[in-house]
Design a protein around this motif. Structure first.
Motif, PDB file in Angstrom:
ATOM      1  N   GLU A  17      33.415   9.804   1.628  1.00 20.62           N
ATOM      2  CA  GLU A  17      34.292   8.952   0.819  1.00 20.62           C
ATOM      3  C   GLU A  17      34.771   7.752   1.631  1.00 20.62           C
ATOM      4  O   GLU A  17      34.829   6.633   1.122  1.00 20.62           O
ATOM      5  N   GLU A  18      35.108   7.981   2.891  1.00 18.38           N
ATOM      6  CA  GLU A  18      35.552   6.893   3.756  1.00 18.38           C
ATOM      7  C   GLU A  18      34.428   5.887   3.990  1.00 18.38           C
ATOM      8  O   GLU A  18      34.644   4.679   3.951  1.00 18.38           O
ATOM      9  N   ARG A  19      33.204   6.366   4.200  1.00 22.35           N
ATOM     10  CA  ARG A  19      32.062   5.460   4.391  1.00 22.35           C
ATOM     11  C   ARG A  19      31.820   4.624   3.147  1.00 22.35           C
ATOM     12  O   ARG A  19      31.525   3.427   3.244  1.00 22.35           O
ATOM     13  N   GLU A  20      31.938   5.225   1.963  1.00 20.57           N
ATOM     14  CA  GLU A  20      31.756   4.482   0.707  1.00 20.57           C
ATOM     15  C   GLU A  20      32.822   3.405   0.552  1.00 20.57           C
ATOM     16  O   GLU A  20      32.541   2.294   0.117  1.00 20.57           O
ATOM     17  N   PHE A  21      34.067   3.732   0.914  1.00 19.25           N
ATOM     18  CA  PHE A  21      35.149   2.757   0.834  1.00 19.25           C
ATOM     19  C   PHE A  21      34.884   1.588   1.775  1.00 19.25           C
ATOM     20  O   PHE A  21      35.014   0.426   1.387  1.00 19.25           O
ATOM     21  N   ILE A  22      34.488   1.877   2.991  1.00 19.51           N
ATOM     22  CA  ILE A  22      34.205   0.825   3.977  1.00 19.51           C
ATOM     23  C   ILE A  22      33.059  -0.052   3.495  1.00 19.51           C
ATOM     24  O   ILE A  22      33.105  -1.281   3.608  1.00 19.51           O
ATOM     25  N   LYS A  23      32.032   0.574   2.910  1.00 17.00           N
ATOM     26  CA  LYS A  23      30.899  -0.190   2.379  1.00 17.00           C
ATOM     27  C   LYS A  23      31.351  -1.113   1.250  1.00 17.00           C
ATOM     28  O   LYS A  23      30.931  -2.270   1.178  1.00 17.00           O
ATOM     29  N   ALA A  24      32.215  -0.605   0.381  1.00 20.09           N
ATOM     30  CA  ALA A  24      32.709  -1.413  -0.740  1.00 20.09           C
ATOM     31  C   ALA A  24      33.547  -2.587  -0.242  1.00 20.09           C
ATOM     32  O   ALA A  24      33.419  -3.710  -0.736  1.00 20.09           O
ATOM     33  N   VAL A  25      34.405  -2.343   0.732  1.00 18.07           N
ATOM     34  CA  VAL A  25      35.250  -3.416   1.270  1.00 18.07           C
ATOM     35  C   VAL A  25      34.394  -4.455   1.977  1.00 18.07           C
ATOM     36  O   VAL A  25      34.623  -5.656   1.830  1.00 18.07           O
ATOM     37  N   ASN A  26      33.391  -4.009   2.700  1.00 14.20           N
ATOM     38  CA  ASN A  26      32.516  -4.958   3.400  1.00 14.20           C
ATOM     39  C   ASN A  26      31.696  -5.809   2.442  1.00 14.20           C
ATOM     40  O   ASN A  26      31.243  -6.885   2.804  1.00 14.20           O
ATOM     41  N   SER A  27      31.505  -5.331   1.217  1.00 17.23           N
ATOM     42  CA  SER A  27      30.727  -6.108   0.256  1.00 17.23           C
ATOM     43  C   SER A  27      31.544  -7.218  -0.402  1.00 17.23           C
ATOM     44  O   SER A  27      30.984  -8.077  -1.070  1.00 17.23           O
ATOM     45  N   LEU A  28      32.869  -7.206  -0.223  1.00 17.90           N
ATOM     46  CA  LEU A  28      33.698  -8.276  -0.782  1.00 17.90           C
ATOM     47  C   LEU A  28      33.415  -9.573  -0.031  1.00 17.90           C
ATOM     48  O   LEU A  28      33.447  -9.612   1.190  1.00 17.90           O
ATOM     49  N   GLN A  29      33.143 -10.625  -0.761  1.00 20.44           N
ATOM     50  CA  GLN A  29      32.765 -11.882  -0.130  1.00 20.44           C
ATOM     51  C   GLN A  29      33.972 -12.693   0.329  1.00 20.44           C
ATOM     52  O   GLN A  29      33.869 -13.492   1.251  1.00 20.44           O
ATOM     53  N   THR A  30      35.125 -12.511  -0.305  1.00 18.06           N
ATOM     54  CA  THR A  30      36.283 -13.341   0.022  1.00 18.06           C
ATOM     55  C   THR A  30      37.308 -12.595   0.874  1.00 18.06           C
ATOM     56  O   THR A  30      38.443 -13.031   0.996  1.00 18.06           O
ATOM     57  N   LEU A  31      36.917 -11.483   1.459  1.00 23.99           N
ATOM     58  CA  LEU A  31      37.832 -10.721   2.305  1.00 23.99           C
ATOM     59  C   LEU A  31      38.131 -11.514   3.574  1.00 23.99           C
ATOM     60  O   LEU A  31      37.221 -11.969   4.268  1.00 23.99           O
ATOM     61  N   GLN A  32      39.404 -11.686   3.857  1.00 23.52           N
ATOM     62  CA  GLN A  32      39.828 -12.377   5.079  1.00 23.52           C
ATOM     63  C   GLN A  32      40.860 -11.520   5.781  1.00 23.52           C
ATOM     64  O   GLN A  32      41.665 -10.855   5.132  1.00 23.52           O
ATOM     65  N   THR A  33      40.826 -11.512   7.085  1.00 26.91           N
ATOM     66  CA  THR A  33      41.849 -10.795   7.841  1.00 26.91           C
ATOM     67  C   THR A  33      42.749 -11.810   8.527  1.00 26.91           C
ATOM     68  O   THR A  33      42.310 -12.878   8.937  1.00 26.91           O
ATOM     69  N   THR A  34      44.016 -11.453   8.623  1.00 27.27           N
ATOM     70  CA  THR A  34      44.984 -12.319   9.283  1.00 27.27           C
ATOM     71  C   THR A  34      45.049 -11.950  10.761  1.00 27.27           C
ATOM     72  O   THR A  34      44.625 -10.851  11.144  1.00 27.27           O
ATOM     73  N   PRO A  35      45.585 -12.823  11.602  1.00 30.32           N
ATOM     74  CA  PRO A  35      45.694 -12.517  13.028  1.00 30.32           C
ATOM     75  C   PRO A  35      46.539 -11.272  13.310  1.00 30.32           C
ATOM     76  O   PRO A  35      46.341 -10.609  14.313  1.00 30.32           O
ATOM     77  N   ARG A  36      47.456 -10.944  12.394  1.00 29.45           N
ATOM     78  CA  ARG A  36      48.320  -9.775  12.610  1.00 29.45           C
ATOM     79  C   ARG A  36      47.740  -8.499  12.007  1.00 29.45           C
ATOM     80  O   ARG A  36      48.383  -7.464  11.997  1.00 29.45           O
ATOM     81  N   GLY A  37      46.505  -8.555  11.482  1.00 26.35           N
ATOM     82  CA  GLY A  37      45.844  -7.360  10.985  1.00 26.35           C
ATOM     83  C   GLY A  37      45.933  -7.151   9.487  1.00 26.35           C
ATOM     84  O   GLY A  37      45.471  -6.141   8.981  1.00 26.35           O
ATOM     85  N   GLY A  38      46.516  -8.089   8.763  1.00 31.35           N
ATOM     86  CA  GLY A  38      46.581  -7.977   7.314  1.00 31.35           C
ATOM     87  C   GLY A  38      45.270  -8.406   6.675  1.00 31.35           C
ATOM     88  O   GLY A  38      44.363  -8.897   7.338  1.00 31.35           O
ATOM     89  N   MET A  39      45.172  -8.181   5.365  1.00 32.67           N
ATOM     90  CA  MET A  39      43.964  -8.570   4.653  1.00 32.67           C
ATOM     91  C   MET A  39      44.321  -9.403   3.440  1.00 32.67           C
ATOM     92  O   MET A  39      45.358  -9.204   2.832  1.00 32.67           O
ATOM     93  N   ARG A  40      43.439 -10.339   3.121  1.00 35.03           N
ATOM     94  CA  ARG A  40      43.557 -11.147   1.908  1.00 35.03           C
ATOM     95  C   ARG A  40      42.254 -11.062   1.141  1.00 35.03           C
ATOM     96  O   ARG A  40      41.188 -11.182   1.724  1.00 35.03           O
ATOM     97  N   ILE A  41      42.380 -10.842  -0.170  1.00 33.41           N
ATOM     98  CA  ILE A  41      41.206 -10.783  -1.035  1.00 33.41           C
ATOM     99  C   ILE A  41      41.478 -11.669  -2.237  1.00 33.41           C
ATOM    100  O   ILE A  41      42.580 -11.659  -2.787  1.00 33.41           O
TER     101      ILE A  41
END
Length: 63
Positions: A17-41
């Motif tokens: 389940e964790e691998r599937e979640f990671i795969k799904a998140v990695n497939s998002l094209q507009t995923l951005q991470t902030t310098p403090r470790g946050g995420m923007r989608i």
């Protein structure tokens, strides 16, 4: 090297389940991470993904 001695003791279904979640998140094209470790989608991309999933699995839901 300490990771070599640490084994993941979680059940296989949790690991899968964790691998599937990671795969799904990695497939998002507009995923951005902030310098403090946050995420923007981009909300539009997320909305499109949810609508596509609903359409794909609507055969499993009876009304």
């Amino acid at each position: 090297m300490s990771w070599f001695f640490w084994k993941d003791k979680r059940p296989a279904w949790v690991q899968a389940e964790e691998r599937e979640f990671i795969k799904a998140v990695n497939s998002l094209q507009t995923l951005q991470t902030t310098p403090r470790g946050g995420m923007r989608i981009d909300p539009e991309e997320l909305r499109d993904q949810i609508l596509a999933s609903r359409e794909r699995y609507k055969i499993l839901v009876k009304r």
